[in-house]
Design a protein around this motif. Structure first.
Motif, mmCIF file in Angstrom:
data_model
loop_
_atom_site.group_PDB
_atom_site.id
_atom_site.type_symbol
_atom_site.label_atom_id
_atom_site.label_comp_id
_atom_site.label_asym_id
_atom_site.label_seq_id
_atom_site.Cartn_x
_atom_site.Cartn_y
_atom_site.Cartn_z
ATOM 1 N N SER A 67 -64.474 72.629 50.674
ATOM 2 C CA SER A 67 -63.383 73.583 50.470
ATOM 3 C C SER A 67 -63.622 74.425 49.228
ATOM 4 C CB SER A 67 -62.058 72.828 50.354
ATOM 5 O OG SER A 67 -61.001 73.710 50.033
ATOM 6 N N LEU A 68 -64.037 73.771 48.137
ATOM 7 C CA LEU A 68 -64.296 74.493 46.886
ATOM 8 C C LEU A 68 -65.431 75.488 47.066
ATOM 9 C CD1 LEU A 68 -63.584 74.731 43.843
ATOM 10 C CD2 LEU A 68 -65.383 73.044 43.410
ATOM 11 N N ARG A 69 -66.515 75.056 47.695
ATOM 12 C CA ARG A 69 -67.656 75.953 47.877
ATOM 13 C C ARG A 69 -67.290 77.143 48.773
ATOM 14 N NH1 ARG A 69 -72.549 77.342 50.297
ATOM 15 N NH2 ARG A 69 -74.232 77.527 48.751
ATOM 16 N N LYS A 70 -66.451 76.892 49.770
ATOM 17 C CA LYS A 70 -66.036 77.976 50.657
ATOM 18 C C LYS A 70 -65.223 79.013 49.888
ATOM 19 C CE LYS A 70 -64.029 78.847 55.208
ATOM 20 N NZ LYS A 70 -63.348 78.276 56.387
ATOM 21 N N ILE A 71 -64.393 78.557 48.971
ATOM 22 C CA ILE A 71 -63.613 79.484 48.138
ATOM 23 C C ILE A 71 -64.550 80.345 47.297
ATOM 24 C CG2 ILE A 71 -62.029 79.631 46.178
ATOM 25 C CD1 ILE A 71 -60.631 77.126 47.332
ATOM 26 N N TYR A 72 -65.519 79.707 46.662
ATOM 27 C CA TYR A 72 -66.479 80.467 45.849
ATOM 28 C C TYR A 72 -67.239 81.476 46.709
ATOM 29 C CZ TYR A 72 -66.116 78.172 41.289
ATOM 30 O OH TYR A 72 -65.689 77.756 40.055
ATOM 31 N N ALA A 73 -67.626 81.056 47.909
ATOM 32 C CA ALA A 73 -68.342 81.974 48.803
ATOM 33 C C ALA A 73 -67.477 83.178 49.156
ATOM 34 C CB ALA A 73 -68.775 81.234 50.073
ATOM 35 N N GLU A 74 -66.192 82.944 49.391
ATOM 36 C CA GLU A 74 -65.284 84.047 49.722
ATOM 37 C C GLU A 74 -65.108 84.979 48.525
ATOM 38 O OE1 GLU A 74 -64.016 84.926 52.555
ATOM 39 O OE2 GLU A 74 -64.772 83.227 53.704
ATOM 40 N N GLU A 120 -57.834 80.589 52.030
ATOM 41 C CA GLU A 120 -58.491 79.504 51.320
ATOM 42 C C GLU A 120 -57.801 79.058 50.032
ATOM 43 O OE1 GLU A 120 -60.860 77.861 52.589
ATOM 44 O OE2 GLU A 120 -61.102 79.200 54.290
ATOM 45 N N MET A 121 -56.936 79.902 49.468
ATOM 46 C CA MET A 121 -56.412 79.601 48.160
ATOM 47 C C MET A 121 -54.910 79.796 48.112
ATOM 48 S SD MET A 121 -59.576 81.447 46.180
ATOM 49 C CE MET A 121 -58.645 82.820 45.759
ATOM 50 N N ASN A 122 -54.312 79.263 47.050
ATOM 51 C CA ASN A 122 -52.907 79.570 46.793
ATOM 52 C C ASN A 122 -52.761 81.075 46.655
ATOM 53 O OD1 ASN A 122 -51.842 77.036 46.776
ATOM 54 N ND2 ASN A 122 -51.914 76.757 44.565
ATOM 55 N N SER A 123 -51.813 81.655 47.370
ATOM 56 C CA SER A 123 -51.542 83.074 47.190
ATOM 57 C C SER A 123 -50.048 83.317 47.333
ATOM 58 C CB SER A 123 -52.323 83.931 48.192
ATOM 59 O OG SER A 123 -51.979 83.591 49.512
ATOM 60 N N ALA A 124 -49.646 84.490 46.929
ATOM 61 C CA ALA A 124 -48.221 84.772 46.801
ATOM 62 C C ALA A 124 -47.525 84.936 48.152
ATOM 63 C CB ALA A 124 -48.017 86.037 45.976
ATOM 64 N N VAL A 125 -46.239 84.676 48.128
ATOM 65 C CA VAL A 125 -45.366 85.003 49.252
ATOM 66 C C VAL A 125 -44.716 86.342 48.936
ATOM 67 C CG1 VAL A 125 -43.328 84.336 50.566
ATOM 68 C CG2 VAL A 125 -44.921 82.579 49.759
ATOM 69 N N ILE A 126 -44.833 87.300 49.882
ATOM 70 C CA ILE A 126 -44.240 88.611 49.647
ATOM 71 C C ILE A 126 -42.779 88.562 50.045
ATOM 72 C CG2 ILE A 126 -44.305 91.043 50.279
ATOM 73 C CD1 ILE A 126 -47.491 89.677 50.523
ATOM 74 N N ASN A 127 -41.894 88.921 49.122
ATOM 75 C CA ASN A 127 -40.468 88.717 49.343
ATOM 76 C C ASN A 127 -39.763 89.905 49.972
ATOM 77 O OD1 ASN A 127 -40.748 86.190 48.277
ATOM 78 N ND2 ASN A 127 -40.157 86.795 46.212
ATOM 79 N N GLN A 128 -40.425 91.069 50.028
ATOM 80 C CA GLN A 128 -39.798 92.206 50.695
ATOM 81 C C GLN A 128 -39.683 91.965 52.202
ATOM 82 O OE1 GLN A 128 -41.768 92.888 48.093
ATOM 83 N NE2 GLN A 128 -41.065 94.669 46.986
ATOM 84 N N GLN A 129 -38.615 92.444 52.791
ATOM 85 C CA GLN A 129 -38.424 92.297 54.233
ATOM 86 C C GLN A 129 -39.331 93.251 55.004
ATOM 87 O OE1 GLN A 129 -36.449 89.938 55.722
ATOM 88 N NE2 GLN A 129 -36.373 89.200 53.609
ATOM 89 N N THR A 130 -39.760 94.309 54.337
ATOM 90 C CA THR A 130 -40.605 95.300 54.990
ATOM 91 C C THR A 130 -41.873 95.475 54.185
ATOM 92 O OG1 THR A 130 -40.802 97.638 55.576
ATOM 93 C CG2 THR A 130 -39.335 97.117 53.758
ATOM 94 N N LYS A 131 -42.911 95.971 54.804
ATOM 95 C CA LYS A 131 -44.156 96.198 54.094
ATOM 96 C C LYS A 131 -44.197 97.575 53.444
ATOM 97 C CE LYS A 131 -47.260 92.923 56.317
ATOM 98 N NZ LYS A 131 -48.563 92.740 56.972
#
Length: 591
Positions: free
Chosen positions: A452-459, A557-568
């Motif tokens: 998992s760690l190596r895959k993150i680095y590769a990405e 692969e990693m922790n990432s944010a949750v977007i809180n807006q209802q629209t993009k």
């Protein structure tokens, strides 16, 4: 940008992978404290085969730094191969330090399957690397040599360091060494080598020690196994410089660098470059670029006040960013740093030449991220790795095994148990051996966590290599408009945000927003505000709504944010609202 820029690679976004050559291909698992080469094993040039190099290329590497290539002092006896034996009293570790050079025109016999053909085996590695699309970097150690320095492989007509020195003088511009007149060198009393010396070590007159110690009695904490080279600076007389005629050491070091450049080496990582006068570098680097205009020089340097001097007068291509970004990120990974220090790094140290600062989180001198002396968990480094790779357009470096979480836990030999992978002794690195998998280099023995760690680095490296904004784009720091309570719940001591963008309107990922939460325990419901000036620089009409999407590279692969807006769709006059998990990094595409 300086005029010499035309001699640099087409892009500064190099990805350098440092290989400690004697450890890389070693599959032995004995790992005996102070074990011999027979007991603990040693990697060879030939172990770094086509498959290994292909996998590194696939991983995203552009340059491989083979550390420890040049012959250095060792306690291992190669006298049967015609190589003089070193006195263990002036060697650190069974294998020896790769920065105590014994013969600048030869390679380390430890690394050869057939010691007699060791240079051919190295030349084959260079050719193999080039065939697989990788550039080759080796060390230049210009400041000091081993106390046993003697070249038996130097080309015809070349004289050894010190061969013509006037030893009656403490300093002479054309001496290669500095002398402590009428005094005998004294080995530090604490030295107790694991190999019993056959004789006492004798050196009279004593020579100055590598870390600028002008005494016949260096301490155990000094670089007592090395001798300082003389570049025409009289250290004991107000560091007066004597460059009226080119000093002899300059000429000899130019010949050495030329020798390796002609062997196809693509770059030099110059050890402790700031201990050698910048005037020498400003003279020698153009000389070597006559041999190969594309060759690069990287300076290991720790004094930010001299950065401009070594770049613009010394003509280095790249400098270590240890005192700046590494130190700032390390504090954050340890849980006590301040994200605003990242802003201070580019403002105070490398704002003018950020493209020429080499970023890293590990190398042979530093403690491993996963060790108890550092972060204790390799995943804590992920936001910092993204910042190292994507803060600016400059190069980034990884140390072998960083991507699988190497975690030293015991004393290997001379350096003791210190959280580092030994650079002095023979050893096997278990986590890396899992990836090497009997020289198949397929990760066949990696644990699920290591994979998992190596895959993150590769990405991360894939993203770094392929994204135009990261490789070539501009940088915009957003701390000043979000910190100090300007944006609700934006803790600027733990959150760092910035933009990378290009003028290419056709590219879907030409405008990127990076948001890092370095807080190891706490998540934040917050926002990131982008000011009018930044929108205008990105060529976005501030009177129209803008859409954005998360870069899936990090979402998967990693922790990432949750977007809180209802629209993009968002207004350029409001913050992008996010929930940032602890120890996370998020990249948003702004379209």
């Amino acid at each position: 940008m300086t005029k010499e820029k035309s001699n640099l690679p087409k892009t500064d976004k190099l990805v350098i992978y440092q290989i400690y050559t004697r450890l890389f291909g070693n599959l032995k698992t004995t790992n005996k404290f102070y074990g011999s080469i027979e007991e603990n094993g040693c990697g060879k040039f030939n172990d770094i085969n086509d498959k290994a190099l292909q996998e590194l290329k696939k991983f995203g590497v552009s340059h491989v730094w083979f550390t420890g290539v040049i012959e250095h002092a060792t306690m291992t006896d190669y006298s049967k191969n015609g190589i003089p034996q070193d006195n263990p009293l002036v060697v650190k570790g069974i294998a020896g330090s790769p920065y105590a050079i014994k013969d600048y025109y030869d390679v380390d016999p430890d690394l050869a399957v057939d010691v007699k053909n060791r240079m051919k085996e190295f030349e084959a590695l260079v050719k193999r690397s080039h065939t697989n699309g990788l550039k080759v970097i080796i060390d230049c150690v210009p400041n000091h040599v081993a106390r046993s320095y003697h070249s038996d492989k130097k080309p015809k007509g070349i004289k050894d360091f010190g061969e013509d020195d006037d030893k009656t003088k403490a300093f002479d511009p054309n001496n290669n060494f500095y002398y402590i007149k009428d005094q005998m060198f004294v080995v530090p009393s604490e030295v107790n080598p694991p190999v019993v010396p056959k004789t006492n070590y004798t050196e009279i007159p004593a020579k100055a020690t590598g870390n600028d110690v002008f005494s016949a009695k260096p301490s155990i904490n000094d670089w007592f196994e090395t001798i300082k080279l003389n570049y025409g600076v009289d250290y004991l007389n107000n560091r007066s410089k004597h460059f009226e005629s080119v000093p002899n050491t300059w000429l000899k070091m130019r010949d050495i660098l030329t020798y390796w450049a002609k062997k196809g080496v693509d770059g030099f990582r110059c050890d402790m470059a700031e201990m050698v006068p910048f005037e020498f570098w400003g003279w020698v680097i153009p000389e070597i670029k006559k041999v190969n205009p594309e060759i690069i020089f990287i300076a290991e340097i720790y004094n930010p006040q001299t950065y401009r001097q070594y770049l613009f007068e010394g003509k280095f291509d790249y400098l270590y960013d240890k005192v700046g970004l590494y130190d700032a990120l390390r504090r954050l990974m340890e849980g006590h740093g301040n994200a605003n220090d990242i802003t201070r790094v580019w403002q105070n140290e490398s704002g003018e030449f950020s493209n020429r600062m080499l970023r890293f989180l590990e190398n042979h001198d530093e403690q491993r991220i996963a060790s108890k002396y550092f972060a204790n968990n390799p995943f804590k480094a992920i936001p910092s790795m993204v910042v190292s790779a994507a803060l600016h357009t400059g190069p980034v470096m990884l140390y072998f095994g960083q991507e699988v979480g190497v975690k030293p836990t015991v004393a290997e030999g001379f350096s003791g148990e210190d959280g580092r992978t030994t650079m002095f002794d023979y050893w096997g690195v278990p986590e890396f051996q899992n990836w090497a998998n009997n020289h198949q280099y397929d990760g066949g023995k990696l644990t699920a966590e290591q994979k998992s760690l190596r895959k993150i680095y590769a990405e991360i490296l894939k993203f770094t290599n392929e994204n135009e904004a990261v490789k070539e784009g501009k940088f915009y720091d957003l701390q000043y408009v979000n910190g100090n309570g300007q944006t609700v719940n934006y803790n600027d001591q733990k959150i760092f945000s910035y933009l990378r963008f290009t003028d290419n309107q056709k590219s879907a990922d030409s405008r990127l927003l990076f948001v890092c939460n370095f807080d190891l325990e706490k998540s934040y419901d917050t926002g990131v505000f982008i000011p009018q000036g930044a929108w205008e620089m990105m060529k976005i009409n501030i009177n129209e709504p803008v859409s954005y999407s998360v870069k899936t590279i990090f979402e998967k692969e990693m922790n990432s944010a949750v977007i809180n807006q209802q629209t993009k769709s968002i207004s350029t006059k409001e913050a992008i609202r996010l929930t940032l998990p602890a120890n996370s990094v998020t990249v948003l595409e702004i379209r």
